[in-house]
Write a protein that holds these residues in place. Structure first.
Motif, mmCIF file in Angstrom:
data_model
loop_
_atom_site.group_PDB
_atom_site.id
_atom_site.type_symbol
_atom_site.label_atom_id
_atom_site.label_comp_id
_atom_site.label_asym_id
_atom_site.label_seq_id
_atom_site.Cartn_x
_atom_site.Cartn_y
_atom_site.Cartn_z
ATOM 1 N N GLU A 198 -1.066 -36.386 26.343
ATOM 2 C CA GLU A 198 -0.034 -37.408 26.518
ATOM 3 C C GLU A 198 -0.616 -38.804 26.733
ATOM 4 O OE1 GLU A 198 3.074 -37.076 26.130
ATOM 5 O OE2 GLU A 198 3.389 -34.909 26.165
ATOM 6 N N ASP A 199 -1.887 -38.905 27.020
ATOM 7 C CA ASP A 199 -2.511 -40.188 27.364
ATOM 8 C C ASP A 199 -3.077 -40.831 26.104
ATOM 9 O OD1 ASP A 199 -3.891 -42.323 28.439
ATOM 10 O OD2 ASP A 199 -4.735 -41.178 30.111
ATOM 11 N N THR A 200 -2.248 -41.577 25.398
ATOM 12 C CA THR A 200 -2.682 -42.170 24.129
ATOM 13 C C THR A 200 -3.787 -43.206 24.329
ATOM 14 O OG1 THR A 200 -0.861 -43.745 24.265
ATOM 15 C CG2 THR A 200 -0.492 -41.776 22.965
ATOM 16 N N ALA A 201 -3.748 -43.920 25.446
ATOM 17 C CA ALA A 201 -4.786 -44.929 25.707
ATOM 18 C C ALA A 201 -6.142 -44.253 25.876
ATOM 19 C CB ALA A 201 -4.434 -45.736 26.953
ATOM 20 N N ALA A 202 -6.174 -43.142 26.610
ATOM 21 C CA ALA A 202 -7.428 -42.419 26.795
ATOM 22 C C ALA A 202 -7.917 -41.841 25.473
ATOM 23 C CB ALA A 202 -7.244 -41.316 27.824
ATOM 24 N N LEU A 203 -6.980 -41.383 24.624
ATOM 25 C CA LEU A 203 -7.362 -40.841 23.330
ATOM 26 C C LEU A 203 -7.946 -41.937 22.442
ATOM 27 C CD1 LEU A 203 -7.465 -38.390 21.498
ATOM 28 C CD2 LEU A 203 -5.077 -38.806 20.862
ATOM 29 N N THR A 204 -7.341 -43.123 22.470
ATOM 30 C CA THR A 204 -7.884 -44.267 21.720
ATOM 31 C C THR A 204 -9.303 -44.570 22.166
ATOM 32 O OG1 THR A 204 -5.671 -45.215 21.481
ATOM 33 C CG2 THR A 204 -7.541 -46.695 21.174
ATOM 34 N N GLN A 205 -9.504 -44.629 23.486
ATOM 35 C CA GLN A 205 -10.829 -44.949 24.026
ATOM 36 C C GLN A 205 -11.846 -43.890 23.628
ATOM 37 O OE1 GLN A 205 -10.795 -45.518 28.262
ATOM 38 N NE2 GLN A 205 -13.001 -45.865 28.403
ATOM 39 N N ALA A 206 -11.431 -42.601 23.651
ATOM 40 C CA ALA A 206 -12.354 -41.533 23.296
ATOM 41 C C ALA A 206 -12.774 -41.636 21.835
ATOM 42 C CB ALA A 206 -11.703 -40.177 23.570
ATOM 43 N N ILE A 207 -11.823 -41.908 20.936
ATOM 44 C CA ILE A 207 -12.157 -42.044 19.510
ATOM 45 C C ILE A 207 -13.126 -43.201 19.311
ATOM 46 C CG2 ILE A 207 -11.247 -42.542 17.218
ATOM 47 C CD1 ILE A 207 -8.619 -41.196 18.118
ATOM 48 N N ALA A 208 -12.816 -44.345 19.935
ATOM 49 C CA ALA A 208 -13.671 -45.530 19.770
ATOM 50 C C ALA A 208 -15.082 -45.261 20.283
ATOM 51 C CB ALA A 208 -13.045 -46.718 20.512
ATOM 52 N N SER A 209 -15.181 -44.568 21.430
ATOM 53 C CA SER A 209 -16.513 -44.334 21.998
ATOM 54 C C SER A 209 -17.349 -43.428 21.116
ATOM 55 C CB SER A 209 -16.387 -43.745 23.405
ATOM 56 O OG SER A 209 -15.785 -42.464 23.349
ATOM 57 N N VAL A 210 -16.720 -42.419 20.493
ATOM 58 C CA VAL A 210 -17.483 -41.486 19.671
ATOM 59 C C VAL A 210 -17.895 -42.114 18.343
ATOM 60 C CG1 VAL A 210 -17.432 -39.270 18.471
ATOM 61 C CG2 VAL A 210 -16.456 -39.459 20.755
ATOM 62 N N VAL A 211 -16.981 -42.801 17.672
ATOM 63 C CA VAL A 211 -17.315 -43.330 16.339
ATOM 64 C C VAL A 211 -18.355 -44.442 16.411
ATOM 65 C CG1 VAL A 211 -15.092 -42.681 15.354
ATOM 66 C CG2 VAL A 211 -15.385 -44.982 16.309
ATOM 67 N N HIS A 212 -18.464 -45.104 17.564
ATOM 68 C CA HIS A 212 -19.414 -46.219 17.680
ATOM 69 C C HIS A 212 -20.676 -45.840 18.442
ATOM 70 C CE1 HIS A 212 -16.743 -49.075 15.850
ATOM 71 N NE2 HIS A 212 -15.786 -48.859 16.745
ATOM 72 N N ASP A 213 -20.860 -44.564 18.801
ATOM 73 C CA ASP A 213 -22.019 -44.181 19.603
ATOM 74 C C ASP A 213 -22.713 -42.992 18.953
ATOM 75 O OD1 ASP A 213 -23.827 -43.282 21.541
ATOM 76 O OD2 ASP A 213 -22.484 -43.767 23.222
ATOM 77 N N GLU A 214 -23.750 -43.273 18.191
ATOM 78 C CA GLU A 214 -24.476 -42.230 17.470
ATOM 79 C C GLU A 214 -25.130 -41.241 18.427
ATOM 80 O OE1 GLU A 214 -26.174 -39.701 14.963
ATOM 81 O OE2 GLU A 214 -24.776 -41.266 14.346
#
Length: 788
Positions: free
Chosen positions: A367-383
């Motif tokens: 239900e936490d869309t903000a946390a999901l956004t942050q998780a996606i951003a952190s993974v795609v930008h962190d090799e």
């Protein structure tokens, strides 16, 4: 993985594969695919047991994997070859119990040690509401429709079917839950004892593995998908992308995924498009595009359309990150598939997902869309983070293997086959009776009896045997095992009953138990002494029925009675009243009474009449009992009952309750009520119960002829709850009967239980009702004047 399975004995296992009847397109993913994976792994592990694959007649056996069909210890069996099975559609609820009985007769002949219900959910195959042909295992995938009823069962019929499937599942000898989370839900929501549950977690197909990069590029480059206009075109899969294997299914959480993805920066979305893998029906594709347009991401979304396993494996291999943040999963196989393919995973914190992902994924509340956004951003930008998630993912996925699935399933079979199914009860009872929704006072009586035994006598193991075309209400099926009557001989072979109880009455719907009452005698509960009415009605429907009835009448009541019947039939006109008067004088009960171990009557008057006619019968009087419509937490008070029934609080209400039949002299009641209206113009007459539509129409027509239609309500076929509301809401209840009646009246007792003033016919059968509890009026033909 080391094979830790040590079979104790070879088994003969029936595996229900009827779900494969959904066709070739439907077996590629989900439950059908899991079933075949499970079976294939079992056959590799257990080569000693015999596996019978049970399919519907005419099934497309080509959908069964060749590795399974060709195994030396496998037999494919199609059936049953039974008229009731083949002649009626699977979704015909009226034949459900009869078809279930036919199916179990067939299964019993297969001499199985264990039956595996691989898909005990509503599908294209028959829903078997109960099973006793042998010990059985039921696979439990999830309880999604139970936990989210508003999203999945807006229709009452669908909910009812689903709950019958749940009942079948929870009664299984053993339950094979696909995750610890599902097992916890079985305990919490269905009350299944934990020690009856085994965990049989799925394993990803060997197709899902790390692929060489060039293979991934070739497979993805060949993908086609449906365009917005419905045609298919090549889909461009970018070199970097966010992958979601999802659907419009509510629990898949697609709107929150789109919302979280939309909150990413435009540059991130441009670099990492969202690829939606998985199958969407043709009518679902426009819905997904509209949802993407709503979030403003339609130019960043790629739909792949239907995928083969190899294509999905390539998508996992090429993904920058896989997001699977469902609201609820029975297991969450895409999480393990993605890890096997080396994809970093973001998943949810609910249901089975933390169990499946372990510490190898980033967990986010769905239900936490903000946390999901942050998780996606952190993974795609962190090799570096992606590398660590891949490493952990390989380790976590290695725990989910076909060998582990096979060992857990085989152990479940062994436990089921060795389970002691003896009921820990002191009394096994077979009850033969009509039950709701059959329109009968005896059915209502049986309902009260079944519920009372379930609530108050846990030492009684009650099984109920019903007629053709009857699907009992769900609450009754939860309170007792209810079978089609053809199942009786099978249940008798499996474990003898201590007593059989037969509820006999004057209606044709009791005739299905006629042979059983003599063949397997027991307690005969006589709700009336009018059995000959039922026999006559039943025989007239048969070939040469009149002649057969005459012969039986002579055999049971004597040749003199048969000659009287002949004389009656020769009259130019024979009224229904005259015919019933003759039948009532010759009840034809002798064969049933002589066979019965005990005869029970429901009032002293009926008991005395039975003793007069059959003095050698072993007899007991057990007064008829009814539930209190005004008592308990669910009971009505008068004001609430009136609101529920749609009656004005100030209206003077006269009620007639029960089966609407000419024997209740309702025409007399209408005439008397017309007289009442002259002095009480505010009065209303409600006639409530079950009726032949033609008779209900005739009552309305008579009310119109008397000029009182506006003050008369004929409420036919109302549910039990509404019936009770009318009883409590009335100011006076009137119950009239033919003077020759030989039965206690449920309507009389329900009126007294409701605490309402009662006016009733002065007939012999009701003399046990105290004079100070009612007002008696003369029986027909003189009742009209007294009633007014």
């Amino acid at each position: 993985m080391t094979n830790v399975y040590a079979p104790r004995k070879p088994l003969r296992v029936g595996v229900d594969l009827r779900i494969l009847g959904i066709g070739r397109r439907g077996i590629e993913r989900g439950i059908p695919r899991f079933i075949q994976e499970q079976l294939q792994s079992l056959l590799a592990l257990d080569t000693e047991s015999t596996y019978l694959l049970l399919c519907d007649p005419g099934a497309d056996l080509g959908v069964i994997r060749p590795e399974i069909r060709g195994a030396p210890n496998v037999q494919v069996v199609c059936g049953p070859d039974d008229p009731i099975w083949c002649a009626t559609p699977w979704h015909d609820e009226a034949s459900m119990l009869a078809k279930s009985s036919a199916y179990q007769r067939w299964v019993e002949r297969l001499r199985l040690d264990v039956y595996h219900a691989t898909a005990p959910v509503p599908t294209c195959s028959l829903t078997v509401p109960d099973f006793d042909a042998c010990p059985y295992v039921a696979t439990a995938y999830d309880l999604i429709p139970l936990i989210y009823p508003a999203q999945f069962h807006p229709d009452g019929a669908a909910a009812d079917t689903y709950h019958r499937c749940l009942l079948f599942t929870e009664r299984a000898t053993r339950l094979a839950a696909i995750s610890e989370a599902t097992a916890r839900d079985l305990v919490r929501h269905l009350g299944v004892p934990p020690d009856r549950i085994d965990i049989t977690p799925p394993a990803p197909s060997p197709t899902f593995r790390r692929l060489p990069p060039d293979v991934t590029r070739v497979v993805l480059g060949a993908l086609n998908h449906p365009s917005r206009r419905g045609s298919r075109r090549r889909v461009r899969i970018p070199s970097e992308y966010v992958l979601a294997v999802s659907a419009l299914h509510y629990t898949k959480n697609l709107p929150n995924l789109f919302g979280a993805y939309a909150a990413l920066s435009g540059a991130t979305r441009e670099r990492f498009p969202l690829v939606l893998g998985g199958h969407l029906e043709a009518d679902e594709i426009p819905i997904v595009w509209r949802l993407a347009e709503h979030f403003g991401i339609d130019s960043d979304v790629v739909l792949t359309g239907r995928l083969a396993e190899g294509e999905l494996a390539a998508l996992y291999n090429g993904a920058t990150v896989v997001v699977h943040a469902s609201h609820y999963e029975g297991f969450g196989l895409p999480v393990v598939e993605a890890m096997r393919c080396g994809a970093p995973v973001i998943t949810g914190t609910r249901s089975s997902l933390p169990e499946v992902a372990g510490d190898a994924a980033i967990l986010v509340d769905s239900e936490d869309t903000a946390a999901l956004t942050q998780a996606i951003a952190s993974v795609v930008h962190d090799e570096e983070l992606r590398h660590e998630l891949r490493r952990r993912g390989f380790e976590q996925a290695a725990r989910h293997t076909p060998e582990a699935l096979a060992a857990a399933t085989a152990a479940c079979y062994q436990r089921a086959a060795s389970a002691n199914d003896a009921a820990a009860t002191t009394l096994r009872v077979a009850l033969w009776s009509p039950v709701p929704p059959q329109l009968s006072g005896v059915a209502d009586y049986a309902e009260d009896l079944i519920l009372a035994l379930a609530q108050r006598r846990p030492d009684v193991d009650l099984e109920v045997f019903v007629d053709d075309g009857v699907l009992p209400q769900l609450h009754l099926m939860r309170s007792a095992r209810i079978h089609h009557h053809s199942a009786f001989e099978r249940r008798l072979r499996q474990a003898p009953f201590d007593v059989c109880v037969y509820q006999a009455g004057a209606a044709r719907l009791h005739m299905y138990m006629e042979e059983a009452m003599v063949r397997s005698p027991g307690v005969l509960v006589l709700h009336d002494l009018h059995w000959s009415r039922a026999v006559h009605e039943n025989r007239l429907e048969q070939h040469r029925g009149a002649m057969r009835f005459r012969g039986e009448l002579a055999l049971v009541e004597g040749e003199a009675a048969a000659r009287q019947w002949d004389a009656l039939q020769r009259l130019p006109v024979v009224s229904k009243a005259a015919r019933q008067a003759f039948l009532d004088e010759h009840p034809m009960l002798a064969p049933l009474v002589s066979a019965a171990t005990t005869c029970v009557t429901l009032s002293p008057e009926i008991g005395a009449e039975l003793r007069r006619r059959y003095p050698r019968a072993v007899q007991r009087v057990i007064p008829l009992g009814v539930s209190d419509p005004a008592g308990g937490d669910a009971g009505f008070d008068r004001a609430t009952a009136r609101s529920y029934a749609g009656l004005d609080q100030r209206t003077f209400v006269v009620a007639a309750l029960g089966l609407l039949d000419p024997a209740k002299h309702l025409e007399t009641l209408l005439a008397s009520f017309a007289v009442l209206l002259e002095t009480r113009p505010d009065a209303m007459l409600v006639i409530v119960g079950w009726s032949d539509p033609a008779y209900a129409a005739a009552l309305r027509e008579e009310a119109g002829r008397l000029g009182i239609a506006a003050a008369v309500r004929v409420a036919e076929g109302v549910p039990r709850r509404m019936f009770e509301a009318y009883a409590v809401a009335s100011d006076v209840i009137v119950t009239l009967r033919d003077p020759g009646l030989k039965q206690m009246s449920t309507a009389v007792l329900r009126s007294l239980a409701a605490g309402r003033p009662l006016v009733m016919s002065d007939i012999a059968a009701w003399r046990s009702i105290p004079d100070d509890a009612c007002v008696r009026v003369a029986a027909a033909p003189h009742e009209g004047a007294e009633l007014s």
